[in-house]
Design a protein around this motif. Sequence first.
Motif, PDB file in Angstrom:
ATOM      1  N   THR A  68       0.831  -1.184   0.000  1.00  0.00           N
ATOM      2  CA  THR A  68       0.000   0.000   0.000  1.00  0.00           C
ATOM      3  C   THR A  68       0.872   1.242   0.000  1.00  0.00           C
ATOM      4  O   THR A  68       2.087   1.169  -0.023  1.00  0.00           O
TER       5      THR A  68
ATOM      6  N   ASN B 231      -2.171  -2.124   5.429  1.00  0.00           N
ATOM      7  CA  ASN B 231      -3.543  -1.616   5.507  1.00  0.00           C
ATOM      8  C   ASN B 231      -4.439  -2.181   4.414  1.00  0.00           C
ATOM      9  O   ASN B 231      -5.254  -1.483   3.814  1.00  0.00           O
TER      10      ASN B 231
ATOM     11  N   ASN C 249      -3.953   0.552  -1.125  1.00  0.00           N
ATOM     12  CA  ASN C 249      -4.110   1.979  -0.867  1.00  0.00           C
ATOM     13  C   ASN C 249      -4.562   2.726  -2.123  1.00  0.00           C
ATOM     14  O   ASN C 249      -3.995   3.749  -2.500  1.00  0.00           O
TER      15      ASN C 249
END
Length: 514
Positions: free
Chosen positions: A12, A302, A318
């Motif tokens: 990400t 993430n 991301n």
Amino acid sequence: AVLIVAVLVFVTGAAFSQALTEGQIDTLVERSLKAFDVPGISVGVIKDGKVVYAKGHGVRSLNTGKAMDANTLVGIASNSKAFTTVALGMLVDEGKIKWDDRVQDYIPEFKLYAPYVSENFTIKDLLTHRSGLGLGAGDLMFFPDGSDFTVKDIIHNLRYLKQVSQFRTKYDYDNNLYVVAGEVIARVSGKSWPEFIEERIMQPLGMTSSAGIFERLKDKSDTIDGHAPVEGKVQVIKRSMVRVPAAAGGVNSNITDLTKWVEMFLANGKYGDGKRLVSEKVLKEIWSPQTIIQVNSPGPYNTHFAAYGLGFFLSNVNGYKQATHTGGLEGMVTQITMIPEIKLGIIVLTNQQEGGAFRSITNQILDGYFGKNGRDWVADLSASRQKSLAEAKLLTDKVAAEVANAKTSGGVTLDPAAVAGKYADAWLGDVTVFQKEGKLRFVSKRSPNLTGEMFAYKANSFIVRWDDRSMDADAFVNFNLDVEGRPEGFTMMPISPLTDFSYDFQDLEFHRVK
């Protein structure tokens, strides 16, 4: 597996221009060689239509000491699956098949355990790991290498593998259905899978050194030997040929050729001076989520969503889409990763069956392009590997100690003479258990590498230690008894939690035939 290692690497962060320099990648690869005890690694990086890195490091074989380079050929294992999906996509483009055509329309003898599933199984279902079969179900028909099962045998034997989940409800990685997909290509095109891949994909792209299977390589002078730890020391092991499951893992290629393959994807199906290999519509389908994969935590990058497309793992990075796949055979593992929106591709080929090396290299290069600083992937993944190895060793040492204790304390329940006999499994075939020179032996008729010595463990269970110590797949053998206490069959399961999933001992159910 190893045949087909399904490791997800999620990344990400916003894209920055802080790409690692050539020298930094050199250092990264050299560190990975040492940290993960891998003899040779080759790496390719493609950015904005240009090959910005293409090098080999270390040696292609510990036996010869010859250097690994960008032209060194490696079995890419499950990274071959994308060749199968693109080949089918080409047939879709030509109007010869549709993704949702029933498999039985092309292979009438195709059957799975449940009739409804068999009758409604589509070409797309072959590619998406949502059949209801368990992880690696039936892989022992071709793994370890050296069995005598044919494509015809595999197609027939699929009907004996019981489903562990409902059709199209759950992701479980599968290899044998890609073998079936290869047979669809053969029956529709009139060419074998390797012939089709070489003529319709490799030749147009200029992948002049590559082949669908090892035996079809025109020049074998720059090929790796596979390596694996044997009793704690990495050494050369016998070559994995991957003939029958070629559509799941047969391609042999190198960085020089694979950069052309990746460039085609990053150019939306085009190559050379604007020629098109496959339509954008087909590529969109290949890179569209087909089977949801649960993400247990966002992790360091993430990541919240993951799926399997057609021959690729897909995830959000991301705001970007990542398409990646790994591959593993005995003695070698590989990874290909692409971030299409920023025209980035990374290829890592290795000649030792240790996935930490390709993961650390791929992640560190990605971190550079995404502007993420501060994490040393080689150190982190090496520490994680050592922890996993130590935990597995505790378990296997405990089992070994209990085996030794059973022998010395008289704790053995079943007499080895009582378990001797001939046993059969519906899809793996015959196994003979017999005594020879005071030792109890296990021999598989159709997969000769599954040969080893058996030792009494507890009650009605034994363990089998395979003669080929590179396999790292010793197993429990649990005999079931009739009302008179006589062994009438057995089931199996791996001892170590690190056993490759393609040793699907848990899917076997042997009954005594003699």
